[in-house]
Design a protein around this motif. Structure first.
Motif, short mmCIF file in Angstrom:
data_model
loop_
_atom_site.label_atom_id
_atom_site.label_comp_id
_atom_site.label_asym_id
_atom_site.label_seq_id
_atom_site.Cartn_x
_atom_site.Cartn_y
_atom_site.Cartn_z
N THR A 28 4.01 -10.61 -8.08
CA THR A 28 3.07 -10.07 -7.08
C THR A 28 3.27 -10.74 -5.46
O THR A 28 3.01 -9.81 -4.86
N VAL A 29 3.37 -12.00 -5.80
CA VAL A 29 3.40 -12.79 -4.63
C VAL A 29 4.44 -12.03 -3.58
O VAL A 29 4.51 -11.90 -2.32
N GLN A 54 6.10 -9.33 -3.78
CA GLN A 54 5.74 -8.19 -3.37
C GLN A 54 4.82 -7.93 -2.24
O GLN A 54 4.89 -6.83 -1.26
N GLU A 55 3.95 -9.00 -2.15
CA GLU A 55 2.80 -8.66 -1.02
C GLU A 55 3.57 -9.13 0.20
O GLU A 55 3.16 -8.66 1.38
N SER A 92 3.88 -4.02 9.65
CA SER A 92 4.55 -4.63 8.43
C SER A 92 6.08 -4.34 9.01
O SER A 92 6.49 -3.20 9.73
N GLU A 111 2.64 -12.84 -11.78
CA GLU A 111 1.87 -13.22 -10.69
C GLU A 111 2.85 -13.64 -9.53
O GLU A 111 2.65 -13.33 -8.41
N GLN A 143 4.51 -5.96 2.01
CA GLN A 143 3.92 -5.03 2.48
C GLN A 143 2.52 -5.57 3.23
O GLN A 143 1.57 -5.09 3.24
N SER A 144 2.80 -6.54 3.81
CA SER A 144 1.91 -7.33 4.78
C SER A 144 2.25 -7.43 6.19
O SER A 144 3.71 -7.41 6.39
#
Lengths: 204, 235
Positions: free
Chosen positions: B116-117, B119-120, B9, B113, B123-124
Motif C-alpha cells: 500500500t505504501v 502504491q501511494e 502526480s 501494508e 498516486q501522490s
C-alpha cells in the motif's frame, strides 16, 4: 451519584471446563427511575467471543458499535476471527485513546481461544486489563458480585453447573443493589453451541 | 506544496494505458543485482548477489538482507536507499500492529501494508515510485511464505522467484529445479546454484548474502562461515 452509577448495571463472566458463561442484568435506569427492563449489555463479537459492557448506557452502545466495526474489518482483512486475547488488547487500546475524556464503561470480555481454552478479562474505563482464571465482575453491583462469585465458584464446572452457578451469583448480587436487576440474561458458550437464557428474578 | 510546479502526480497515464514512471521503476529494478527466493516445505530462503563497487569497501558493513520482524525478512533488487526507507516504514507498521493487538503481524498483512505504501507513491503529488522490488520471506501460523512486491504496489505469493539483472535465466533455472517437497537445506543449495548461473567472477561468501527462516520461526542471515559450508557442499 457518580456518572458510572447513572444507568445501573451488573455484568459477570465465569470460566468452566472448555466453556465460559457471561451474564448481565436487564435494567436500564435514569438514576432511580427504571426506563427499560430488556436492555442488552452483552453482545456477540463472533461465535466464540462475547463482550459485556457496564456503565453509562450511551457509551455501552457506542463502544459496542465501534468494536464490531473494527472486528468486521479485521475479519475481512485477515480472513479469520479475532482471538479473545487479541480482542482484549484492541479494546484496551481503544479505551486508552480516550484517556482524558474516557468512555464511561467497564468491559467484561469472555471467549474461547486456541484449543477451546476459555479466556476472560475485565478492564477499567481507560483500558487497564485484568486477566483472571476464575471470574470477573463489573457494574454497580460489583462488590456483591465479588462476594457471591467467591463463595459459589468452583473450577472446571461443566456447562449446566456453570449456568446454575452464574445465575445464582448474579440474581443474589443484584438483589442487594437497587440500581441493577429486573431479571438476568445469561450466555453459556461451549465449543459447539451458544445457550442463551433469560432469568426471572425479583422484578424490582 | 499547493502552488509548486511539482504538486501534480508524476505518474499520469499515457495514452496506451501505462504508467510510464512505474515502467521506468521496473527497469531500474531489472538493472539491479540479482536476488531470489525459494519457499521450501519447512522454511524459506532468500539470497542476493553482493557486488561492491570497489575492493576497498568494507563488505561486512553492507547488509542487503534485513529483518522486518523476528520472523519476517526481506531482500531487494534495485536502489538501496529506497529499500532502506521501505524497510523503516515496514518495521514501524509491524510494531504498530504488535502494539495494538499484542500479536505478531501475519506475513500477508505486512506485505499488504508495504505494498500500500508503494502504491501511494504512484498516486501522490511530488513523489516518484520506489525503485525496488522486494522479496519478503516469513513464517507464521499459515506456514512458510514468500512474497514479491513491485514498485507499482502489486504483490504476489511465489513458490520461487528471482529479480534483477539475471531474472530470466534464474527463473528458467528455478522452474526446472523447483520441487514441491523441497526441504530448506535443498532450497539453500538450489539458491546458490541459481545465483551461480549468472554470476560474473568467482562466487564466495564475501559476494553473496543468504537469509533463511525455518520452522523455528526465526529469520536469520547466514554468517560467511555458514555460507562457505553450503558453497563447499554445492561443489
Amino acid at each position: 451519584m457518580s456518572i458510572f452509577e447513572y444507568n445501573g448495571s451488573a455484568v459477570v463472566a465465569m470460566v468452566g471446563k472448555n466453556c465460559f458463561a457471561i451474564a448481565s442484568d436487564r435494567r436500564l435506569g435514569v438514576q432511580l427511575q427504571t426506563i427499560a427492563t430488556d436492555f442488552q449489555r452483552i453482545s456477540k463479537i463472533h461465535d466464540h467471543l462475547f463482550i459485556g459492557l457496564s456503565g453509562l448506557a450511551t457509551d455501552v452502545q457506542t463502544l459496542y458499535q465501534r468494536l464490531v466495526f473494527r472486528h468486521k474489518l479485521y475479519q475481512l482483512r485477515e480472513e479469520r476471527d479475532m482471538k479473545p486475547e487479541t480482542f482484549a488488547s484492541l479494546v484496551s487500546a481503544i479505551l486508552y485513546e480516550k484517556r482524558f475524556g474516557p468512555y464511561l464503561c467497564q468491559p467484561v470480555i469472555a471467549g474461547l481461544g486456541d484449543d477451546n481454552k476459555p479466556f476472560i478479562c475485565t478492564m477499567d474505563s481507560i483500558g487497564a486489563k485484568e486477566l483472571a482464571k476464575d471470574f470477573v465482575v463489573s457494574g454497580t453491583a460489583s462488590e456483591s458480585l465479588y462476594g457471591a462469585c467467591e463463595a459459589m465458584f468452583k473450577p472446571d464446572m461443566e456447562a449446566e453447573e456453570l449456568f446454575e452457578t452464574i445465575s445464582q451469583a448474579l440474581l443474589s448480587s443484584v438483589d442487594r443493589d437497587c440500581l441493577s436487576g429486573w431479571g438476568g440474561h445469561v450466555y453459556v458458550v461451549t465449543p459447539n453451541e451458544i445457550k442463551e437464557k433469560i432469568l426471572k428474578g425479583r422484578m424490582d | 506544496m499547493g502552488d509548486s510546479q511539482y504538486s501534480f502526480s508524476l505518474t499520469t497515464f499515457s495514452p496506451s494505458g501505462k504508467l510510464v514512471q512505474i515502467e521506468h521503476a521496473l527497469t531500474a529494478v531489472g538493472s539491479g543485482q540479482t536476488s531470489l527466493g525459494i519457499k521450501a516445505s519447512n522454511g524459506v530462503v532468500i539470497a542476493t548477489e553482493k557486488k561492491l563497487p570497489s575492493i576497498l569497501v568494507d563488505e561486512a558493513s553492507v547488509q542487503k538482507i534485513q529483518h522486518l520482524t523476528p520472523n519476517i525478512g526481506t531482500v531487494y533488487s534495485g536502489m538501496g536507499p529506497d529499500f532502506r526507507v521501505l524497510v523503516r516504514k515496514s518495521r514501524k507498521q509491524a510494531e504498530q500492529y504488535l502494539r495494538l493487538y499484542k500479536e505478531p503481524i501475519p506475513v500477508t498483512q505486512l506485505v499488504r501494508e508495504t505494498a500500500t505504501v508503494m502504491q501511494e507513491f504512484t498516486q501522490s503529488g511530488g513523489v516518484r515510485p520506489f525503485g525496488v522490488s522486494l522479496l519478503v520471506a516469513g513464517y507464521d501460523d499459515k506456514g512458510p511464505q514468500l512474497y514479491q512486491v513491485d514498485p507499482s504496489g502489486s504483490y504476489f505469493s511465489w513458490k520461487a522467484s528471482a529479480m534483477g539483472k539475471n531474472v530470466s535465466n534464474a527463473k528458467t533455472f528455478l522452474e526446472k529445479r523447483y520441487t514441491e517437497d523441497m526441504e530448506l537445506d535443498d532450497a539453500i543449495h538450489t539458491a546458490i546454484l541459481t545465483l551461480k548461473e549468472g554470476f560474473e567472477g568467482e562466487i564466495s561468501s564475501k559476494n553473496i548474502e543468504i537469509g533463511k527462516i525455518g520452522a523455528d520461526k526465526i529469520f536469520r542471515v547466514l554468517t560467511p562461515a555458514e555460507i562457505d559450508d553450503y558453497l563447499a557442499e554445492v561443489e
